[in-house]
Design a protein around this motif. Sequence first.
Motif, short mmCIF file in Angstrom:
data_model
loop_
_atom_site.label_atom_id
_atom_site.label_comp_id
_atom_site.label_asym_id
_atom_site.label_seq_id
_atom_site.Cartn_x
_atom_site.Cartn_y
_atom_site.Cartn_z
N ALA A 160 -0.22 17.55 9.93
CA ALA A 160 -1.12 16.50 9.41
C ALA A 160 -0.48 15.12 9.50
O ALA A 160 -1.14 14.14 9.86
N SER A 161 0.82 15.06 9.20
CA SER A 161 1.54 13.78 9.27
C SER A 161 1.63 13.28 10.72
O SER A 161 1.50 12.08 10.98
N ILE A 162 1.84 14.22 11.64
CA ILE A 162 1.95 13.84 13.05
C ILE A 162 0.60 13.33 13.57
O ILE A 162 0.52 12.29 14.25
N LEU A 163 -0.46 14.03 13.25
CA LEU A 163 -1.77 13.71 13.80
C LEU A 163 -2.38 12.45 13.17
O LEU A 163 -3.28 11.83 13.77
N SER A 164 -1.90 12.09 11.98
CA SER A 164 -2.48 10.92 11.30
C SER A 164 -1.57 9.70 11.42
O SER A 164 -1.67 8.76 10.64
N ALA A 186 -8.17 13.29 7.95
CA ALA A 186 -7.78 12.34 6.90
C ALA A 186 -6.52 11.59 7.30
O ALA A 186 -5.61 12.14 7.93
N GLU A 187 -6.45 10.32 6.93
CA GLU A 187 -5.29 9.50 7.26
C GLU A 187 -4.08 9.85 6.40
O GLU A 187 -2.93 9.73 6.83
N LYS A 247 1.87 3.15 5.27
CA LYS A 247 1.19 3.80 6.39
C LYS A 247 -0.20 3.20 6.60
O LYS A 247 -0.63 2.95 7.74
N LEU A 248 -0.90 2.96 5.50
CA LEU A 248 -2.22 2.35 5.59
C LEU A 248 -2.14 0.94 6.18
O LEU A 248 -2.97 0.53 7.00
N LYS A 249 -1.12 0.19 5.78
CA LYS A 249 -0.95 -1.18 6.28
C LYS A 249 -0.62 -1.19 7.78
O LYS A 249 -1.10 -2.06 8.52
N ARG A 250 0.18 -0.19 8.21
CA ARG A 250 0.48 -0.10 9.65
C ARG A 250 -0.79 0.16 10.45
O ARG A 250 -0.99 -0.40 11.53
N GLY A 251 -1.64 1.01 9.89
CA GLY A 251 -2.90 1.29 10.57
C GLY A 251 -3.78 0.05 10.64
O GLY A 251 -4.39 -0.24 11.68
N ALA A 252 -3.81 -0.70 9.54
CA ALA A 252 -4.62 -1.93 9.52
C ALA A 252 -4.09 -2.96 10.51
O ALA A 252 -4.85 -3.68 11.16
N ALA A 253 -2.75 -2.99 10.67
CA ALA A 253 -2.12 -3.96 11.57
C ALA A 253 -2.50 -3.70 13.03
O ALA A 253 -2.54 -4.63 13.84
N ARG A 254 -2.75 -2.46 13.35
CA ARG A 254 -3.14 -2.16 14.74
C ARG A 254 -4.66 -2.13 14.92
O ARG A 254 -5.16 -1.70 15.96
N GLY A 255 -5.38 -2.57 13.88
CA GLY A 255 -6.82 -2.72 14.02
C GLY A 255 -7.67 -1.68 13.33
O GLY A 255 -8.90 -1.71 13.43
#
Length: 319
Positions: free
Chosen positions: A314-318, A186-187, A204-212
């Motif tokens: 979990a925070s590190i892996l996601s 889970a993210e 955090k979700l936006k950062r993920g979206a920014a990298r694709g």
Amino acid sequence: MKKIGVLTSGGDSPGMNAAIRAVVRSAIYHGIDVVGIKRGYQGLISGDIMSMDLGSVADIIHRGGTVLYTARCEEFKTEEGQQKALATIREHGIDGIVVVGGDGSYRGALALSQKGIPTIGLPGTIDNDIPCTDFTIGFDTAINTVIDAIDKIRDTATSHERTYVVEVMGRHAGDIALWAGVAGGAESIMIPEDPANIDSMVEKLKRGAARGKKHSIILVAEGVGKGFEIGEQIREKTGWETRVTVLGHIQRGGSPTAFDRTLASRMGSMAVDLLMKGEGGKAVGILGGVLQAHDIERVLVTPRKPNMSLYSLASILSI
């Protein structure tokens, strides 16, 4: 110890039947009679009791739920209700009782012990919220059920490029969300022991979206809040299409895993051993792979400590 009673109380959990089977067969092995008390403490009050033999527990180790049924009983919390239960115990010649359930069931077991009935508690709950044990009976099955659901939801999330919020059970504990979240990739994971700030999660979700990154799974423990409300907040803050799944009671059912069957069997057998030694007012737990018995009174007052190192992982892996 000539006759032992066994009951299941509170919410059902996979592995309860394995525990019942272990109590019955271990007791019979040692020449002790066993009775099953149906519908928890309500059955103890009403006298809903049946004799059990080897055949009574044949072919149940793989079944979820509990063959003795379960119920919540407000009457047993009263002195009058407890006196009715004691009358039933005397009438049937029961010398000791094994109770499988959560903290409410443990309180009932403590009350019986304080009234002179040797009683042993086994931690039967999917929530994994009982102190003095690393794992409760049913927890492993529940998180595997959640992981299976996450895997399926991720297929759809990937196909439609959406954010999914998955709400899981656990009452005031976040273990189901935490363990299933780590295993399911889970993210974000939201647990009541450390509820994430919704704004930081959105960033955090936006950062993920920014990298694709085109989809995300957010696991929410019910002790944090309702999944639909959190999903709506995410939609408002991002403008993204967000879907919410509440897994509900499917997490309680199903055939128990090998771990839960083995854990329940070991704990059930140990409960009989404790009663044979004349011990009561004890709760069986497993710490570091070793079965241990603790005073029920201690268990009920001990603060429960979640595995925060797993939460940090979990925070590190996601990232």
